[in-house]
Design a protein around this motif. Structure first.
Motif, PDB file in Angstrom:
ATOM      1  N   ASP A   5      25.104 -34.980  -9.289  1.00  0.00           N
ATOM      2  CA  ASP A   5      26.114 -34.272  -9.543  1.00  0.00           C
ATOM      3  C   ASP A   5      25.971 -33.209  -9.902  1.00  0.00           C
ATOM      4  O   ASP A   5      25.469 -33.154 -11.018  1.00  0.00           O
ATOM      5  CB  ASP A   5      27.342 -34.709  -9.888  1.00  0.00           C
ATOM      6  N   PHE A   6      25.567 -31.898  -9.321  1.00  0.00           N
ATOM      7  CA  PHE A   6      24.854 -30.723  -9.793  1.00  0.00           C
ATOM      8  C   PHE A   6      25.945 -30.050 -10.417  1.00  0.00           C
ATOM      9  O   PHE A   6      25.233 -28.807 -10.858  1.00  0.00           O
ATOM     10  CB  PHE A   6      24.038 -30.145  -8.819  1.00  0.00           C
ATOM     11  N   GLN A   7      26.837 -29.814 -11.249  1.00  0.00           N
ATOM     12  CA  GLN A   7      27.762 -29.746 -10.913  1.00  0.00           C
ATOM     13  C   GLN A   7      28.367 -30.349 -12.795  1.00  0.00           C
ATOM     14  O   GLN A   7      29.356 -29.685 -13.421  1.00  0.00           O
ATOM     15  CB  GLN A   7      29.280 -29.760 -10.388  1.00  0.00           C
ATOM     16  N   SER A   8      27.339 -30.273 -13.465  1.00  0.00           N
ATOM     17  CA  SER A   8      27.811 -31.575 -14.541  1.00  0.00           C
ATOM     18  C   SER A   8      26.478 -31.926 -15.420  1.00  0.00           C
ATOM     19  O   SER A   8      26.150 -32.542 -15.092  1.00  0.00           O
ATOM     20  CB  SER A   8      29.071 -32.917 -14.371  1.00  0.00           C
ATOM     21  N   GLY A   9      26.860 -30.701 -15.681  1.00  0.00           N
ATOM     22  CA  GLY A   9      24.897 -30.685 -17.219  1.00  0.00           C
ATOM     23  C   GLY A   9      25.706 -31.265 -17.871  1.00  0.00           C
ATOM     24  O   GLY A   9      27.063 -31.435 -18.965  1.00  0.00           O
ATOM     25  N   PHE A  10      24.570 -32.003 -18.922  1.00  0.00           N
ATOM     26  CA  PHE A  10      24.919 -32.808 -19.705  1.00  0.00           C
ATOM     27  C   PHE A  10      25.644 -32.231 -21.832  1.00  0.00           C
ATOM     28  O   PHE A  10      26.548 -32.463 -22.222  1.00  0.00           O
ATOM     29  CB  PHE A  10      24.271 -34.242 -20.622  1.00  0.00           C
ATOM     30  N   LEU A  11      25.166 -30.581 -20.973  1.00  0.00           N
ATOM     31  CA  LEU A  11      25.543 -29.875 -22.627  1.00  0.00           C
ATOM     32  C   LEU A  11      27.079 -29.534 -22.114  1.00  0.00           C
ATOM     33  O   LEU A  11      27.585 -28.831 -23.586  1.00  0.00           O
ATOM     34  CB  LEU A  11      24.817 -28.624 -22.769  1.00  0.00           C
TER      35      LEU A  11
ATOM     36  N   PRO B 131      22.815 -22.290 -16.808  1.00  0.00           N
ATOM     37  CA  PRO B 131      21.615 -23.258 -16.382  1.00  0.00           C
ATOM     38  C   PRO B 131      22.710 -24.603 -15.747  1.00  0.00           C
ATOM     39  O   PRO B 131      22.966 -24.885 -16.215  1.00  0.00           O
ATOM     40  CB  PRO B 131      20.969 -23.425 -17.308  1.00  0.00           C
ATOM     41  N   LEU B 132      21.670 -25.380 -15.079  1.00  0.00           N
ATOM     42  CA  LEU B 132      22.483 -26.369 -15.092  1.00  0.00           C
ATOM     43  C   LEU B 132      22.630 -27.416 -15.987  1.00  0.00           C
ATOM     44  O   LEU B 132      23.633 -27.845 -15.827  1.00  0.00           O
ATOM     45  CB  LEU B 132      21.410 -27.896 -14.000  1.00  0.00           C
ATOM     46  N   ILE B 133      22.303 -27.367 -16.822  1.00  0.00           N
ATOM     47  CA  ILE B 133      22.643 -28.390 -17.959  1.00  0.00           C
ATOM     48  C   ILE B 133      23.570 -28.283 -18.582  1.00  0.00           C
ATOM     49  O   ILE B 133      24.586 -28.716 -19.512  1.00  0.00           O
ATOM     50  CB  ILE B 133      21.372 -28.381 -19.139  1.00  0.00           C
ATOM     51  N   LEU B 134      24.040 -26.639 -18.437  1.00  0.00           N
ATOM     52  CA  LEU B 134      26.011 -26.137 -19.156  1.00  0.00           C
ATOM     53  C   LEU B 134      26.603 -25.464 -17.674  1.00  0.00           C
ATOM     54  O   LEU B 134      27.538 -25.577 -17.725  1.00  0.00           O
ATOM     55  CB  LEU B 134      25.125 -24.897 -19.933  1.00  0.00           C
ATOM     56  N   GLN B 135      26.645 -26.096 -16.578  1.00  0.00           N
ATOM     57  CA  GLN B 135      26.762 -26.155 -15.038  1.00  0.00           C
ATOM     58  C   GLN B 135      28.270 -27.421 -15.279  1.00  0.00           C
ATOM     59  O   GLN B 135      27.861 -28.187 -15.958  1.00  0.00           O
ATOM     60  CB  GLN B 135      26.085 -26.217 -13.662  1.00  0.00           C
ATOM     61  N   GLY B 136      29.926 -27.119 -14.925  1.00  0.00           N
ATOM     62  CA  GLY B 136      30.369 -27.943 -15.273  1.00  0.00           C
ATOM     63  C   GLY B 136      32.210 -27.366 -15.299  1.00  0.00           C
ATOM     64  O   GLY B 136      32.086 -26.298 -15.163  1.00  0.00           O
ATOM     65  N   ARG B 137      33.353 -28.084 -15.835  1.00  0.00           N
ATOM     66  CA  ARG B 137      34.608 -28.320 -16.341  1.00  0.00           C
ATOM     67  C   ARG B 137      34.814 -27.232 -17.199  1.00  0.00           C
ATOM     68  O   ARG B 137      35.461 -26.227 -16.874  1.00  0.00           O
ATOM     69  CB  ARG B 137      34.837 -29.128 -16.366  1.00  0.00           C
TER      70      ARG B 137
END
Length: 398
Positions: A133-139, A159-165
């Protein structure tokens, strides 16, 4: 920054007790800065396995000398490990003050040795073998578990790591120049030394660089640039780190910055040279960040990671190629530092992964999960949402 100035600053900062004050502090006070070294840095020349004869046999041209009176020798950390000498006035004082630790044999399960595959895998922090899921980085997932704690990416793009909800801003810090010296700059530098005793050495150096890059081919050169993913370079990182500290000290609690230029296939150098220059600039930046954070440094943890390490043996171009295990850095006012942390093994040929790389004994999600649990008091269910399917491992970093 001079050693005496760093020590003076450190002396003014409060240290943690044996349990680490971050664990006892409210989560609202805890601050995290994650520094991603893009390109896969050579961890074996950062944290030097000085007790290993195999290290010196495997690196006849680029090894760092064992600790001794020479200023180019490794800085002793314990009987088995030394630190690159360019960090004498920056990171070494933090280690001596108990505010820095290193985790060798760290990394991810990904064995592709691809910058792009491994960077993505780390930033997403999702289980291997499943669809990503490229819309959910762990940070970003960590931010969600902390109820939207103020976070920021010090990058051109999110960055990918901060992408998400969670809604996370990014702030470009392009004052730090790009890594490469182009043809115009090379010509200008050469002209500065024209007619001096160093003219021939400078010209020979640029000629060798161009010859090696041509020999290795344009594809590798483009790959090395692409591996940076538009990250800032180490040049000017000290001033960038101070600006980051100003923002994190006063407003943000979670920060991310990536630094490029670590893909050292050619002419890596040893105690001096390409890698040494970048480690020096990075170290000075991290020390400046600690200084600028002031009293907030006691509640701050800085974690330095990279997608992978490098081959243990040097290559024919006096550089190193894509590897596997690496070394993570953990710094902060309440870090239980002054030590080499995590699972370790004696450095000899038999321990190499596929007879070429450091193995991964300290899986990054387990290590970071244990760190987050200590910093923020996260429960098992919360950690499961940050790093699904991973059992957090507390190695006593804070």
């Amino acid at each position: 920054m001079k050693r005496r100035d760093v020590l003076k600053v450190l002396a003014s900062l409060p240290l943690a007790g044996s349990a680490g004050s971050l664990f006892a502090a409210p989560a609202a006070r805890s601050k995290l800065l994650l520094v991603f070294l893009r390109g896969g840095y050579d961890a074996a020349n950062l944290l030097v396995p000085v007790s290993s004869q195999f290290y010196y046999e495997a690196r006849p041209n680029i090894a760092i000398a064992r600790p001794g009176p020479d200023l180019n020798a490794a800085l002793p950390l314990n009987a088995d490990w030394g630190l690159h000498p360019v960090l004498r006035d920056s990171v070494h004082p933090l280690f001596s003050a108990g505010q820095a630790a290193f985790i060798p044999f760290a990394g991810t399960e990904d064995i592709s040795r691809s910058h792009f595959e491994t960077q993505d895998a780390i930033e997403l922090g999702q289980p291997a073998g499943r669809g990503r899921d490229f819309q959910s980085g762990f940070l970003n997932r960590l931010v969600m578990e902390l109820n939207g704690k103020d976070a920021i990416a010090f990058t051109d793009r999110l960055p990918l790591i901060l992408q998400g909800r969670a809604q996370v801003p990014n702030a470009a810090l392009r004052a730090a120049a790009r890594t490469n010296v182009d043809a115009r700059q090379s010509s200008l530098i050469a002209s500065m030394y024209q007619g001096t005793d160093l003219e021939q050495q400078v010209n020979d150096g640029f000629h060798l660089r161009d010859e090696l890059m041509q020999e290795m081919g344009g594809i590798m050169g483009r790959e090395m640039e692409a591996a940076n993913r538009n990250a800032i370079s180490t040049r000017g990182f000290e001033s960038v780190a101070r600006r980051i500290a100003t923002l994190m000290r006063d407003r943000y609690n979670i920060g991310f910055v990536d630094v490029g230029g670590w893909d050292t296939h050619v002419g890596e150098g040893g105690a001096s040279g390409l890698l040494a220059g970048r480690l020096d600039a990075l170290g000075r930046g991290l020390a400046a960040f600690a200084q600028e954070m002031g009293g907030a440094w006691r509640d701050t943890v800085t974690v330095v990671i990279s997608e992978f390490g490098r081959t243990f043996r040097e290559n024919g171009n006096r550089g190193t190629d894509h590897g596997h295990g690496t070394v993570y850095w953990v710094l902060g006012g309440s870090v239980r530092g002054g030590r080499i942390a995590g699972e370790q093994v004696r450095v000899e040929q038999a321990m190499l992964f596929q007879d070429r790389d450091y193995p991964v004994l300290n899986e990054y999600r387990a290590v970071l999960g244990g760190l987050f649990a200590r910093m923020y008091g996260l429960r098992s269910a919360q950690l499961e949402r940050v790093f699904t399917g991973v059992k957090a491992r507390d190695i006593g970093l804070v």
